[in-house]
Design an enzyme around this catalytic site. Structure first.
Site, mmCIF file in Angstrom:
data_model
loop_
_atom_site.group_PDB
_atom_site.id
_atom_site.type_symbol
_atom_site.label_atom_id
_atom_site.label_comp_id
_atom_site.label_asym_id
_atom_site.label_seq_id
_atom_site.Cartn_x
_atom_site.Cartn_y
_atom_site.Cartn_z
ATOM 1 N N CYS A 145 41.007 48.001 48.787
ATOM 2 C CA CYS A 145 39.685 48.563 49.038
ATOM 3 C C CYS A 145 39.549 49.911 48.322
ATOM 4 O O CYS A 145 40.313 50.839 48.580
ATOM 5 C CB CYS A 145 39.472 48.734 50.539
ATOM 6 S SG CYS A 145 37.850 49.437 50.934
ATOM 7 N N ARG A 155 33.833 41.076 46.240
ATOM 8 C CA ARG A 155 34.783 39.967 46.363
ATOM 9 C C ARG A 155 34.957 39.470 47.803
ATOM 10 O O ARG A 155 35.707 38.533 48.051
ATOM 11 C CB ARG A 155 36.164 40.420 45.831
ATOM 12 C CG ARG A 155 36.111 40.865 44.393
ATOM 13 C CD ARG A 155 37.350 41.610 43.949
ATOM 14 N NE ARG A 155 37.409 42.971 44.463
ATOM 15 C CZ ARG A 155 38.313 43.879 44.090
ATOM 16 N NH1 ARG A 155 39.233 43.557 43.205
ATOM 17 N NH2 ARG A 155 38.305 45.104 44.609
ATOM 18 N N CYS A 204 32.917 45.131 53.930
ATOM 19 C CA CYS A 204 32.812 46.067 52.823
ATOM 20 C C CYS A 204 31.784 45.570 51.811
ATOM 21 O O CYS A 204 31.526 44.358 51.696
ATOM 22 C CB CYS A 204 34.186 46.227 52.157
ATOM 23 S SG CYS A 204 34.241 47.499 50.869
ATOM 24 N N HIS A 228 39.731 44.703 54.057
ATOM 25 C CA HIS A 228 40.258 43.852 52.985
ATOM 26 C C HIS A 228 41.233 44.608 52.093
ATOM 27 O O HIS A 228 41.307 45.838 52.119
ATOM 28 C CB HIS A 228 39.112 43.274 52.144
ATOM 29 C CG HIS A 228 38.426 44.293 51.272
ATOM 30 N ND1 HIS A 228 38.774 44.512 49.948
ATOM 31 C CD2 HIS A 228 37.433 45.172 51.520
ATOM 32 C CE1 HIS A 228 38.009 45.463 49.433
ATOM 33 N NE2 HIS A 228 37.188 45.880 50.369
ATOM 34 N N ASP A 244 32.218 45.548 48.748
ATOM 35 C CA ASP A 244 32.987 44.964 47.632
ATOM 36 C C ASP A 244 32.475 43.564 47.309
ATOM 37 O O ASP A 244 32.277 42.726 48.191
ATOM 38 C CB ASP A 244 34.461 44.918 48.064
ATOM 39 C CG ASP A 244 35.401 44.612 46.898
ATOM 40 O OD1 ASP A 244 35.246 43.529 46.282
ATOM 41 O OD2 ASP A 244 36.284 45.414 46.625
#
Lengths: 303, 251
Positions: B145, B86, B82, B142, B84
């Site tokens: 999300c 993190r 992703c 993850h 993202d």
């Protein structure tokens, strides 16, 4: 804390009539102590891995200070058992958990509640150019899109994975900076420069890199006297500029740039010499046509 | 790059220059630097410091490795993760330069093979499997999300549409339908967690619809794996996807 156990995870899947998968090998990693559960374990004797991850023996993972056990890594390199691949991934995660996650627990707990990255990065999927490595972005710092040749399609091309990410980063996360990073010896740009005029519709690579066609046109007219490798290098940078121009075709991006809420930058990583160039779009409300040169400011070259 | 104070002191040395225009420019620069809030985030400084750290601590310390990588890449993995901030696999699975060809998109989705759409994903799969000949494809989902949450909540929550995001996360609709059918009585947060994992499985199935992936699987040169990173509890799960071919008849 209840954790989804591997057997129930597999069972859910097996009872499905939607997906034709019929077996999983499942390895779950719980907490700091290693614990593996294997369900439906099957050794595939006809399957051989290549020499796994030999580059790892030459490299310290980021953020660690202890040296890796060379003997252990040599054994990994020699083994052809596919299970060592899982073991290696497991150990990598556990090292991350021990040396980063647990040592910065408060920070990671905050991050778990939400992310507020200041950057959106668009970089190539090339294995050598991960911005977390070359620019040291830590968890929480950069929302990242990676595709072949770090291309940004224009607004009029319609929905795609890249502009879905742009929409999320700009309108939802409200990032303050977008950085498009090109790089040396890019296979995607090389494919773009090598294309014959007729489009081979059976190739996804060609269908995708055609997004960079204006960069190719500009390169052919400006750099036709150069050798092919130099033309590709020229196109790698030209393509970043065209991606920056394409960013401004999105109304919600242009509005924020005009208000000074969002800065748009280009970057170029040369992994042959280890240099990094960076420039910023100098937006003054001018009309950015397709063929106009990109006005830039704050150009830096670091070596 | 030194501190703000060092930069200002360095500039002051040029004030004795006889060129009035240059002196005026330098005075303006010094004023600008002095007015700067030292706590203000400077994106340029952040990028420079990150690059310098990489060059000094990694690139310059391993010349043989980076010389080899300059000539080519031979990654063993194609990774879908992703976007993202993190969940970068270079952190959580410590992928080093050269190890993983990495695609990052909203909710780490792989759409089914479609000649007319999603050429970006198709190009990455085609390049990784046919050109680079990666041996493993790993799709990593993850926790928490945002893309999956959007899939699970819109349009039922009557929120305003996001033109591009909603069109993209629709790829995960079969996962949403399945999760709602099996876990529709659970709180939204739990349903989202199930969907994050179900979407990984869906992406693995979708990978199988690409001709070059089918060939790689049939020749046993390619393995497909799904991962799930839970950053709330610091856990990671890994699964291998093994499609089966049953011999039906010979003539």
């Amino acid at each position: 804390m209840a954790t989804l156990s591997p057997s129930s995870f597999t069972k859910n899947f097996n009872s499905s009539i939607d997906f034709p998968i019929t077996s999983f090998q499942t390895f779950a990693i719980f907490g700091p102590k290693l614990k593996t559960e294997q369900t439906h374990f099957r050794l595939s004797t006809s399957f051989k891995t290549g020499s796994p991850l030999e580059l790892k023996a030459m490299k310290e993972p980021p953020g660690l200070t202890q040296k890796l056990d060379k003997n252990r890594l040599d054994r990994l390199a020699e083994s052809e058992n596919g299970c060592d691949l899982f073991e290696d991934l497991k150990h990598r995660f556990l090292r991350f958990k021990k040396h980063k996650f647990e040592e910065n627990l408060g920070h990671f707990q905050n991050l778990a509640e939400g992310q507020a990255p200041k950057f959106m990065i668009i970089a190539c999927a090339d294995s050598r150019v991960c911005p977390s490595v070359i620019l040291g972005f830590q968890p929480g710092e950069a929302f990242m899109v990676r595709n072949v040749a770090n291309l940004v399609p224009p607004f009029e091309s319609g929905p795609s994975e890249t502009n879905a990410a742009l929409e999320f980063a700009v309108n939802s996360l409200k990032v303050e900076n977008i950085l498009v990073i090109g790089h040396s010896r890019c296979g995607g740009i090389r494919a773009l420069m090598s294309m014959q005029d007729e489009v081979d519709s059976s190739s996804f690579i060609r269908s995708w890199v055609i997004v960079g066609k204006n960069a190719r046109l500009n390169t052919k007219s400006a750099a036709s006297h150069l050798g092919f490798d130099q033309q590709c290098r020229h196109c790698e940078k030209e393509s970043v500029d065209h991606s920056l121009l394409n960013l401004l075709t999105y109304p919600w991006i242009e509005q924020k740039v005009a208000k000074g809420e969002l800065s748009v930058h280009g970057g170029y990583y040369d992994f042959v010499d280890c240099t990094f160039e960076k420039w910023t779009l100098d937006y003054k409300g001018s009309n950015f046509g397709k063929n106009s040169r990109l006005p830039v400011k704050n150009r830096f070259y670091w070596c | 790059m030194g501190s703000l104070e060092e930069a200002i002191e360095g500039l002051k040395k040029f004030l004795s220059d006889k060129d009035d225009a240059a002196v005026a420019k330098i005075k303006k620069l010094i004023t600008g630097l002095q007015e700067r809030d030292p706590n203000e985030f400077d994106p340029v400084k952040r990028i420079l410091e990150g690059f310098q750290h990489f060059k000094i601590n990694k690139f310059d310390k391993h010349p043989k490795l980076y010389d080899k990588l300059a000539e080519g890449q031979w990654p063993k993995f194609l990774v879908f993760a992703c976007s993202d901030s993190r969940v970068c696999p270079s952190h959580i699975l410590d992928f080093q330069p050269g190890e993983a060809f990495m695609v990052r998109n909203i909710a780490n989705m792989v759409p089914a093979f479609d000649k007319l759409k999603y050429s970006g994903v198709g190009a990455a799969i085609e390049y990784a499997v046919s050109v680079l000949e990666v041996q493993n494809i790993l799709v990593i989902g993850h926790s928490r999300c945002g893309g999956i949450k959007r899939l699970m909540t819109h349009p039922e929550d009557n929120s305003a549409p996001f033109d591009f995001i909603d069109e993209w996360v629709k790829i995960g609709l079969p996962a949403k339908v399945k999760v709602q059918a099996e876990f529709g009585d659970l709180p939204l947060e739990d349903q989202c967690k199930h969907c994050e994992k179900q979407s990984v499985k869906l992406s693995l199935c979708n990978l199988e619809t690409y001709p070059y992936v089918q060939m790689g699987l049939a020749n046993k040169k390619l393995r497909l794996m799904g991962g799930y990173y839970d950053f709330v509890h610091g856990k990671f799960e890994l699964l291998e996807f093994e499609p089966h071919f049953h011999h039906l008849f010979s003539t």
